[in-house]
Design a protein around this motif. Structure first.
Motif, short mmCIF file in Angstrom:
data_model
loop_
_atom_site.label_atom_id
_atom_site.label_comp_id
_atom_site.label_asym_id
_atom_site.label_seq_id
_atom_site.Cartn_x
_atom_site.Cartn_y
_atom_site.Cartn_z
N LYS A 1 6.60 -13.46 -4.75
CA LYS A 1 7.44 -13.31 -3.46
C LYS A 1 8.55 -12.49 -3.68
CE LYS A 1 9.66 -17.85 -2.92
NZ LYS A 1 9.70 -19.08 -1.87
N ASN A 2 9.47 -12.71 -4.84
CA ASN A 2 10.81 -11.82 -4.82
C ASN A 2 10.61 -10.51 -5.83
OD1 ASN A 2 12.10 -13.41 -2.95
ND2 ASN A 2 12.20 -15.11 -4.38
N LYS A 3 9.56 -10.50 -6.40
CA LYS A 3 9.44 -9.26 -7.31
C LYS A 3 9.24 -8.01 -6.51
CE LYS A 3 8.39 -11.91 -11.39
NZ LYS A 3 8.66 -13.27 -11.05
N ARG A 4 9.55 -6.96 -7.59
CA ARG A 4 9.11 -5.69 -7.20
C ARG A 4 8.08 -5.07 -8.23
NH1 ARG A 4 12.62 -2.86 -3.62
NH2 ARG A 4 14.62 -4.02 -2.98
N PHE A 5 7.20 -4.27 -7.85
CA PHE A 5 6.19 -3.78 -8.47
C PHE A 5 6.29 -2.46 -8.63
CE2 PHE A 5 5.05 -8.06 -7.34
CZ PHE A 5 4.88 -8.67 -8.65
N GLU A 6 6.67 -1.79 -9.38
CA GLU A 6 7.01 -0.32 -9.17
C GLU A 6 6.72 0.64 -10.51
OE1 GLU A 6 11.10 0.12 -7.81
OE2 GLU A 6 10.75 -0.83 -5.78
N VAL A 7 6.26 1.99 -10.23
CA VAL A 7 6.39 2.96 -11.21
C VAL A 7 7.59 3.69 -11.21
CG1 VAL A 7 5.28 5.00 -12.16
CG2 VAL A 7 3.63 3.18 -10.95
N HIS A 8 8.35 3.92 -12.28
CA HIS A 8 9.60 4.45 -12.46
C HIS A 8 9.63 5.87 -12.02
CE1 HIS A 8 13.53 5.59 -13.82
NE2 HIS A 8 13.95 4.44 -13.74
N GLY A 9 10.56 6.48 -11.17
CA GLY A 9 10.53 7.66 -10.85
C GLY A 9 10.86 8.75 -11.91
N MET A 10 11.49 8.35 -13.00
CA MET A 10 11.61 9.42 -14.26
C MET A 10 10.87 9.10 -15.46
SD MET A 10 13.59 11.75 -15.32
CE MET A 10 15.19 11.57 -14.20
N THR A 11 10.46 7.82 -15.65
CA THR A 11 9.69 7.68 -16.78
C THR A 11 8.36 7.39 -16.59
OG1 THR A 11 10.04 5.38 -16.85
CG2 THR A 11 11.57 6.63 -18.04
N GLY A 12 8.04 7.23 -15.38
CA GLY A 12 6.60 7.03 -15.17
C GLY A 12 6.04 5.61 -15.47
N GLU B 1 4.97 10.16 -7.27
CA GLU B 1 5.50 10.89 -5.75
C GLU B 1 6.32 9.49 -5.34
OE1 GLU B 1 2.65 12.19 -3.21
OE2 GLU B 1 1.79 13.95 -4.63
N SER B 2 5.94 8.37 -5.49
CA SER B 2 6.74 7.15 -4.83
C SER B 2 6.55 5.94 -5.94
CB SER B 2 6.08 6.98 -3.53
OG SER B 2 4.84 6.59 -3.95
N PRO B 3 7.37 4.80 -5.81
CA PRO B 3 7.12 3.69 -6.71
C PRO B 3 5.64 3.09 -6.58
CG PRO B 3 9.12 3.61 -5.72
CD PRO B 3 8.53 4.83 -5.12
N GLY B 4 4.78 3.51 -5.63
CA GLY B 4 3.57 2.90 -5.30
C GLY B 4 2.51 3.73 -5.65
N ASP B 5 2.82 4.80 -6.31
CA ASP B 5 1.78 5.93 -6.68
C ASP B 5 1.33 5.65 -8.04
OD1 ASP B 5 0.30 8.07 -7.20
OD2 ASP B 5 1.97 9.64 -7.26
N PHE B 6 0.09 5.20 -8.02
CA PHE B 6 -0.47 4.74 -9.33
C PHE B 6 -1.57 5.56 -9.87
CE2 PHE B 6 -0.01 0.12 -7.54
CZ PHE B 6 1.23 0.09 -7.84
N THR B 7 -1.75 6.93 -9.21
CA THR B 7 -2.62 7.82 -9.46
C THR B 7 -2.63 8.42 -10.98
OG1 THR B 7 -1.37 9.65 -8.46
CG2 THR B 7 -3.03 8.47 -7.00
N LYS B 8 -1.51 8.12 -11.55
CA LYS B 8 -1.14 9.19 -12.88
C LYS B 8 -0.65 7.97 -13.85
CE LYS B 8 0.11 13.10 -10.19
NZ LYS B 8 1.50 13.71 -9.77
N ILE B 9 -0.97 6.57 -13.47
CA ILE B 9 -0.38 5.74 -14.29
C ILE B 9 -1.14 5.54 -15.66
CG2 ILE B 9 -1.99 3.64 -13.64
CD1 ILE B 9 0.82 1.85 -13.42
N GLN B 10 -2.22 5.96 -15.76
CA GLN B 10 -2.86 5.94 -17.16
C GLN B 10 -2.43 7.11 -18.17
OE1 GLN B 10 -7.27 5.34 -17.02
NE2 GLN B 10 -7.00 5.25 -14.91
N LYS B 11 -1.58 8.22 -17.28
CA LYS B 11 -1.34 9.21 -18.17
C LYS B 11 0.31 9.02 -18.73
CE LYS B 11 -4.31 12.40 -15.89
NZ LYS B 11 -4.29 13.83 -15.02
N THR B 12 0.79 7.89 -18.22
CA THR B 12 2.32 7.75 -18.47
C THR B 12 2.32 6.62 -19.71
OG1 THR B 12 2.42 6.13 -16.87
CG2 THR B 12 2.94 8.18 -16.26
#
Length: 696
Positions: A94-105, A208-219
């Motif tokens: 409930k209090n956590k954030r789940f994000e892709v970092h905008g610089m490192t991916g 593009e945003s912290p919730g953009d997971f489209t490229k997460i397998q390449k990072t």
């Protein structure tokens, strides 16, 4: 079709879930690929109850269990991050954030309020430093280092190593590692590169945003694995889960796929994943082989480690394991000699002693050195350097040996030549002699070179062994990735240091160091490092190794030191410690090791009803399949790991009782033993041991 990536923590704790829940989760993974919105799955948002609106719950699990899934803001890749009983699962998220970092991916999980609370409540044990390295960084620098924007204020308030240590458990692991490097004095670029594997994610994979997971397998990927379906999940979970099979640190991934035009070298202290990177690199290269007859060699110094690696290779990549030959150095040399037509064998110790006895009887001149020193000179200089003529001996570098004049060397050579003739007459070779003959056989074209050669424990290879490795690798053929060597000067327990350049292996510009320790707690890592305090450790090529930025990813109890008056007292102390581990921490006997093997300790454990299991040469540790506290020599446990290790050093002459006055190799041997322990370490010392024992 939707994709579902599974978090490392799910796999680590999967076996603890009720069997009905395990079965249903396996089924859901397959169903999810076809339609994540299916009513049979029960994926639903949790409006108003979660800080992060991307959090979803999965209802359709037995016994009231719930799964936490993170839905993408863009694309069709979902992340399964947690499973627990209903209330516990939702409280966790409930209090956590789940994000892709905008610089490192990198995908990150964090609780900003929790981090701020830790910062405010921490009691400083060190003075706050106004010029602390992290305080010099701007917000942009910290973001570039991988710190999530909501955590930047908390990180900026850190003013001491203690404060960073206190906060480290609450930070995403990627930014934690980079911050440790910065605090140790690295530049921002150095720390990002060495701790993360790249200064920044390529522009085409930045989200593009912290919730953009489209490229997460390449990072850079720390904690997520794509699971195609129920069958793949079963394969991943088959037997005990070994994280090294599935998850690699981004810097390890970088080394695994690094394409080089010449030999490359990987160093790192014990527990930093060198052997893991080597195994994955061997598999990566094997899958690229085009020639069906081509083979890859993985070789080690010790027999037991080669046995372990071979077993791991079968589990890691059964599809290409047959194309990877795994063997220890001496077995490799014997194989080459035999294929070249040699019909002899390796001499036993008794046979070597008899040859020396014959030499002394036949030699009437005055010896330039004592008989003992002459034999040592042969074993430590002549044999490992492959010397077979006087001129080479007169010009050889004798690192770590007492000075011997040119006149003495000339007088000694006929003795050494007589010993070599004695071996030849009996059709015998020493181990080092076999390595020399193997190299000559390769150079004469009597053995086919490998497509790629990978070497573990290279710090213990002799000069002649390094020359053999060079000879069987395709270094001179101009092919990419000919040779990969892996080692650590801290763990050199068989010989003095030999720069690889002396064997014609040029690693300039192609040497990298791993700094993050996955095996041992930070407390044990620091203690083990203290055993070698004041010792200059080489980087395997003539320079000095640096431990700047080295750190472990988890913490544990401080190592224990017990001073013992007698051998019986030592045995009693170890038995009490083993009993405490079993009752208070729930350790099984196979997770505990005592080294070296001492009869009184084995007897005391047996008398207390605790089984023991002796680790033997050329045999793999059977793990949970066979109970018993493991006992063995310090050399025997090299390459293994246990949750707990006791090092029995109560003999007055043991190196641990006066490390600063002890032989470097003895200290390295105890460093190796200490770093086999993951969580618990006990050292028994003589009651008379003084303040020269390692600092904790």
């Amino acid at each position: 079709m939707a994709k579902l990536m599974v978090h490392r923590n799910i796999l680590k704790s999967f076996h603890k879930l009720p069997s009905k829940v395990q079965k249903r989760v396996s089924e859901l993974i397959g169903e999810f690929q076809h339609d994540p919105e299916s009513p049979a799955i029960g994926l639903h948002p949790l409006p108003g109850t979660m800080l992060d609106p991307k959090v979803r719950g999965v209802k359709k699990l037995p016994d009231g269990y719930r799964a936490i899934v993170i839905a993408p803001e863009k694309g069709d890749t979902y992340l399964l991050v947690h499973i627990d009983a209903h209330d516990k699962a939702y409280d966790w998220a409930k209090n956590k954030r789940f994000e892709v970092h905008g610089m490192t991916g990198v995908f990150q999980v964090f609780d900003a309020a929790e981090v701020q609370s830790v910062v405010q409540e921490a009691v400083p044990t060190q003075p706050r430093l106004s010029d602390y390295p992290l305080a010099r960084l701007s917000d942009d620098d910290l973001f570039k280092a991988g710190v999530p924007k909501p955590l930047i204020p908390a990180v900026r308030s850190i003013r001491s190593d203690d404060a960073l240590e206190a906060l480290s458990a609450y930070l995403p692991p990627d930014c934690r590692d980079v911050l440790f490097g910065l605090a140790a004095g690295m530049t921002l670029e150095q720390s990002i590169d060495e701790m993360l594997g790249a200064v920044a994610a390529p522009a085409d994979v930045v989200p593009e945003s912290p919730g953009d997971f489209t490229k997460i397998q390449k990072t850079p990927n720390f904690d997520l694995v794509l699971v195609a379906g129920e069958e793949e999940l079963k394969q991943i979970l088959e037997g005990t889960l070994e994280e090294w099979r599935i998850f690699l640190h981004p810097y390890q991934q970088k080394l695994v796929k690094w394409k080089t035009k010449g030999p490359m070298n990987v160093t790192g202290s014990a527990g930093t994943g060198k052997t893991v990177a080597l195994m994955h690199r061997a598999v990566h290269l094997a899958r690229q082989l085009v020639d069906e007859s081509a083979r890859i060699l993985v070789t080690t110094f010790t027999t037991n480690l080669s046995v372990t690696i071979k077993h791991h290779m079968q589990r890691l990549a059964p599809d290409v394991a047959g194309r990877i030959e795994v063997t220890n150095l001496h077995a490799l040399a014997r194989t080459i000699c035999n294929r070249a037509g040699w019909k002899g064998r390796i001499a036993e110790d008794e046979e070597l002693a008899q040859i020396w006895a014959d030499v002394w009887l036949s030699y009437s001149e005055e010896l330039p050195l004592s008989k003992e020193e002459m034999q040592l000179e042969y074993e430590l200089v002549i044999d490992p350097n492959g010397i077979d003529d006087e001129e080479t001996y007169l010009g050889t570098v004798r690192s770590g040996r007492p000075r011997v004049s040119r006149k003495q060397r000339k007088a000694a050579w006929p003795v050494f030549r007589a010993f070599q003739r004695g071996l030849k007459k009996r059709n015998l070779l020493t181990f080092e002699g076999a390595i020399h003959e193997a190299r000559l056989a390769v150079l004469q074209g009597n053995f086919t070179r490998y497509a790629h050669v990978l070497v573990d424990e290279v710090q213990d290879f002799s000069l002649e062994a390094l020359r053999l490795i060079r000879a069987i690798s395709p270094i001179d053929e101009g092919t990419p990735d000919p040779l990969c060597t892996v080692g650590d000067g801290h763990q050199r327990i068989y010989r003095t240091k030999i720069p690889m350049s002396r064997a014609g292996i040029d690693i300039r510009g192609r040497s990298r160091r791993l700094k993050i320790n996955y095996r041992t707690s930070e407390q044990i890592r620091k203690f083990a490092q203290g055993i070698l305090k004041g010792v200059e450790i080489d980087d395997l090529d003539g320079g000095l190794a640096t431990t700047v930025g080295d750190h472990s990813v988890f913490k544990g109890p401080e190592p224990l030191i017990e001073k013992c008056e007698t051998e019986n007292a030592e045995a009693e102390a170890i038995v009490a410690w083993v009993q405490m581990l079993m009752s208070d921490y729930g350790l099984a006997t196979h997770e505990i090791c005592v080294t070296p093997r001492k009869p009184k300790i084995v007897t005391a454990l047996s008398s207390a009803g605790i089984a023991t299991f002796e680790l033997k040469p050329r045999e793999e540790d059977p793990g949970s399949e066979e109970a018993g506290v493991r006992v063995g020599t310090m050399k025997r446990i090299k390459g293994l790991e246990f949750r707990a290790v006791a090092i029995a050093c109560a003999n007055k002459d043991d190196a641990m009782n006066a490390p600063n006055q002890s032989d470097i190799r003895d200290r390295c041997e105890r460093y190796v033993a200490a770093t086999r322990a993951r969580e618990h370490l006990l050292i028994t010392l003589a009651a008379s041991a003084g303040k020269s024992e390692p600092e904790q």
